[in-house]
Structure formats: structure tokens, C-alpha cells
Design an enzyme around this catalytic site. Structure first.
Site, PDB file in Angstrom:
ATOM      1  N   ARG A  69       0.841  -1.212   0.000  1.00  0.00           N
ATOM      2  CA  ARG A  69       0.000   0.000   0.000  1.00  0.00           C
ATOM      3  C   ARG A  69       0.871   1.255   0.000  1.00  0.00           C
ATOM      4  O   ARG A  69       0.570   2.235  -0.681  1.00  0.00           O
ATOM      5  CB  ARG A  69      -0.941  -0.024   1.204  1.00  0.00           C
ATOM      6  CG  ARG A  69      -1.997   1.052   1.165  1.00  0.00           C
ATOM      7  CD  ARG A  69      -3.078   0.832   2.197  1.00  0.00           C
ATOM      8  NE  ARG A  69      -2.578   1.038   3.555  1.00  0.00           N
ATOM      9  CZ  ARG A  69      -3.313   0.826   4.652  1.00  0.00           C
ATOM     10  NH1 ARG A  69      -4.557   0.400   4.552  1.00  0.00           N
ATOM     11  NH2 ARG A  69      -2.800   1.035   5.841  1.00  0.00           N
ATOM     12  N   LYS A 168      -2.720   6.698   1.161  1.00  0.00           N
ATOM     13  CA  LYS A 168      -2.542   7.012   2.580  1.00  0.00           C
ATOM     14  C   LYS A 168      -1.522   8.152   2.657  1.00  0.00           C
ATOM     15  O   LYS A 168      -0.327   7.929   2.826  1.00  0.00           O
ATOM     16  CB  LYS A 168      -2.094   5.769   3.353  1.00  0.00           C
ATOM     17  CG  LYS A 168      -2.291   5.916   4.845  1.00  0.00           C
ATOM     18  CD  LYS A 168      -2.280   4.578   5.547  1.00  0.00           C
ATOM     19  CE  LYS A 168      -2.210   4.706   7.048  1.00  0.00           C
ATOM     20  NZ  LYS A 168      -3.372   5.315   7.678  1.00  0.00           N
ATOM     21  N   GLU A 201     -16.114   5.926   5.185  1.00  0.00           N
ATOM     22  CA  GLU A 201     -15.360   5.286   6.269  1.00  0.00           C
ATOM     23  C   GLU A 201     -15.440   6.172   7.501  1.00  0.00           C
ATOM     24  O   GLU A 201     -16.034   7.252   7.461  1.00  0.00           O
ATOM     25  CB  GLU A 201     -13.901   5.072   5.846  1.00  0.00           C
ATOM     26  CG  GLU A 201     -13.191   6.354   5.461  1.00  0.00           C
ATOM     27  CD  GLU A 201     -11.765   6.135   4.958  1.00  0.00           C
ATOM     28  OE1 GLU A 201     -11.186   5.066   5.182  1.00  0.00           O
ATOM     29  OE2 GLU A 201     -11.233   7.074   4.343  1.00  0.00           O
TER      30      GLU A 201
END
Ligand code: PMP
Length: 308
Positions: A69, A168, A201
Site C-alpha cells: 500500500r 494514505k 469510512e
């Protein structure tokens, strides 16, 4: 407040006995030496990427998935991670070992590096990389038993054509604004919706609900970070022969579900018992939430949790 206690704990640790060893670029240095320039674009613009990773029983949890990621986030923002995956994996492990972390939390950050006051990222020097391995507990144990109350944030999750939520990135202001809404309402978390009104989220966790025995979670395209805990929990739920469906969820779905829980590296699996003053189920974390929380614990720790 939760934030205060974490802060206090950290400073007690430093004051009493525990200055950390930080991995900075290519080696471990003392915490006091681990410094980043004020001209770093990470500091000036939030230009960089990071990962939060857990250590359980001295083992780094799902490290390959976190590294994947991280490199994907870096690729999307055209940032070169200043070392290869194998080298980075070994740097993470060395940092954990140097700090004697058995059960803890790792923060791995790659910034754009030192640039000018202008935006141009391509004139920045090499990216800076640092790794912190420390202790963390996000929520007190009691909240895992009782469950959390949350609110719906009015702050909309980043549009995928703005900063895609799957990155992220070091810029968490979108989530921080929602977190402020939660704290202003005296609850610890907020649920964020996307520009179309579907559930994205929580500010630092993924959302799951259960209705009529089926487990639902929004797909990453709804505007969430693809959670590593989320993926593990989906796998564990399937192993328990539960049906798991990734689909868009509305605020209505959250209000009328039987069970509601969040997943994340720091929070693990935590039940939600109220949203916007609507009580979920009987006001306590439900049986599927508890099952998955325990299965996650077993998977992460490689052993069963002793009930208190
Ligand atoms: N969404 C956001 C915005 C996050 O920051 C995180 C990580 N804290 C998550 C979801 C959960 O992802 P993971 O399970 O990989 O920690």
C-alpha cells in the site's frame, strides 16, 4: 480525554526511561537526532505518504500488505520511496528490535524531501524516510466491551478526483475536520460520507455493518482507504462461513442495521452502539462483532484471548 492520556503516556516514557531509536533514511539514530527540515514538503504541504502498522508478539503484522500500500500510494503521488521493498522490510524489523517492541505500533513515513517554498515537487531533494516503533492503545478496553457512539460527519470525504482516499497520504485534514466534529459532539469517532451520500469510512477506520446475518462493508471506490484490517476481517468472516458483501451503504443502512463495527490497525475491531442518537441493536456490541473481534485477536496474536 483519550488523546491526553496517549500524550501523557508518551512523555512519561521519555521522561522516565525510554527515548526511542528512530530509523532515519538509512540508519537508526537517537530520537533527539531524528529531525526533518522545515523546508521538507512533507512539513510544508503534507506531501508524502505513510503507514501505521502493528507489532504483535514481536511479529510485524501484515507487513507485506502495508509495504504494498505504501509503494502504491507513493506511485500515485509520483514519489520515489528512497529504498527497495526488501531493504525497507529489514529497516522496519531492525527498528522494532532496537526498541524492544513486542506489542506495539510502527509509523513509517516517506516525505517528499527538502524543496523550496514553491509547490514544484520535482526540485525536491531525495525523499526522507523515517520509522518510529512505539507503544499505542487507541481506546480503553472498557470501550471494546461497551462499544462506541459515533456521529455522521457533515465534512464530505475527499472526492476520488481530488486526493483519492486510497492514498494514505500525509494530508489528513479531511479526516481531521470530521474528527473535530466528533469531538465537538463528545463522541470519539465520526462516519464520513462521500460526495454522493454513500458511507465512505470513519476518520481512521473502515466501516462494517451486519443485517440479517450478512456482513456488509463499503468498497474502496466509495471513498475509503482499503484497510488491511478490513481485508483480514473479510477473510476471517468468510472462514466463519459468513456472507460478506461489499456494497454502497447509506446513512439509512447504518441507522437500521443489527450490528455496526469499525476496523483499523490501531482500533482492531470495535463495536458501534449508537449513531446520531439511533441505538444499534440492543445497545451493546452484537454477536458477530464479538466473534470477529475474537477471531481477529487470535489471528493477530496466534492465540486465544482469555476472557476476563
Ligand atoms: N481509513 C483511514 C482513513 C485510515 O487512516 C485507516 C488506518 N488508520 C483505515 C481506514 C484502516 O486501515 P488499516 O486497517 O489498514 O489500518
Amino acid at each position: 480525554m483519550i488523546a491526553d492520556s496517549v500524550y501523557a503516556k508518551r512523555y512519561t516514557l521519555i521522561g522516565d526511561f525510554m527515548a526511542l531509536k528512530i530509523w532515519l533514511d538509512d540508519k537508526l539514530v537517537d530520537e533527539a537526532e531524528a529531525k526533518i527540515s522545515v523546508f521538507d514538503h512533507g512539513v510544508l504541504y503534507g506531501d508524502g505518504v505513510f503507514e501505521g502498522i502493528r507489532v504483535y508478539g514481536g511479529r510485524v503484522f501484515e507487513l507485506q500488505a502495508h509495504l504494498r500500500r505504501l509503494y502504491e500510494s507513493a506511485k500515485v503521488i509520483r514519489l520515489d520511496v528512497p529504498m527497495g521493498k526488501d531493504e525497507l522490510l529489514s529497516a522496519v524489523e531492525k527498528t522494532v528490535e532496537a526498541n524492544g517492541v513486542i506489542d506495539g505500533y510502527i509509523r513509517l513515513v516517506v516525505t517528499r524531501g527538502v524543496g523550496t517554498l514553491g509547490l514544484n515537487p520535482f526540485i525536491c531533494e531525495d525523499g526522507r524516510l523515517f520509522i518510529i516503533a512505539d507503544n499505542i492503545q487507541l481506546y480503553p478496553e472498557e470501550l471494546y466491551e461497551k462499544g462506541l457512539k459515533v456521529i455522521s460527519a457533515t465534512t464530505v470525504r475527499n472526492h476520488p478526483l481530488a486526493v483519492p482516499p486510497q492514498i494514505k497520504s500525509m494530508n489528513y485534514l479531511n479526516n481531521i475536520l470530521a474528527k473535530i466534529e466528533a469531538l465537538d459532539s463528545d463522541v470519539p469517532e465520526a462516519i464520513m460520507y462521500n460526495h454522493e451520500g454513500y458511507v465512505a469510512e470513519a476518520t481512521g477506520d473502515n466501516v462494517f455493518i451486519v443485517r440479517d446475518g450478512i456482513v456488509y462493508t463499503p468498497p474502496a471506490e466509495a471513498g475509503s482507504l482499503e484497510g488491511i484490517t478490513q481485508n483480514v476481517v473479510i477473510k476471517l468472516a468468510k472462514q466463519e462461513k459468513l456472507e460478506v458483501v461489499e456494497k454502497n451503504l447509506t446513512r439509512f443502512d447504518l441507522y437500521v442495521c443489527d450490528e455496526f463495527f469499525l476496523t483499523g490497525t490501531a482500533a482492531e475491531v470495535i463495536g458501534i452502539v449508537e449513531i446520531d442518537s439511533r441505538v444499534i441493536g440492543d445497545g451493546r456490541p452484537g454477536p458477530i462483532t464479538k466473534l470477529l473481534k475474537n477471531k481477529f485477536f487470535e489471528y493477530a496474536h496466534g492465540k486465544k484471548k482469555r476472557d476476563k
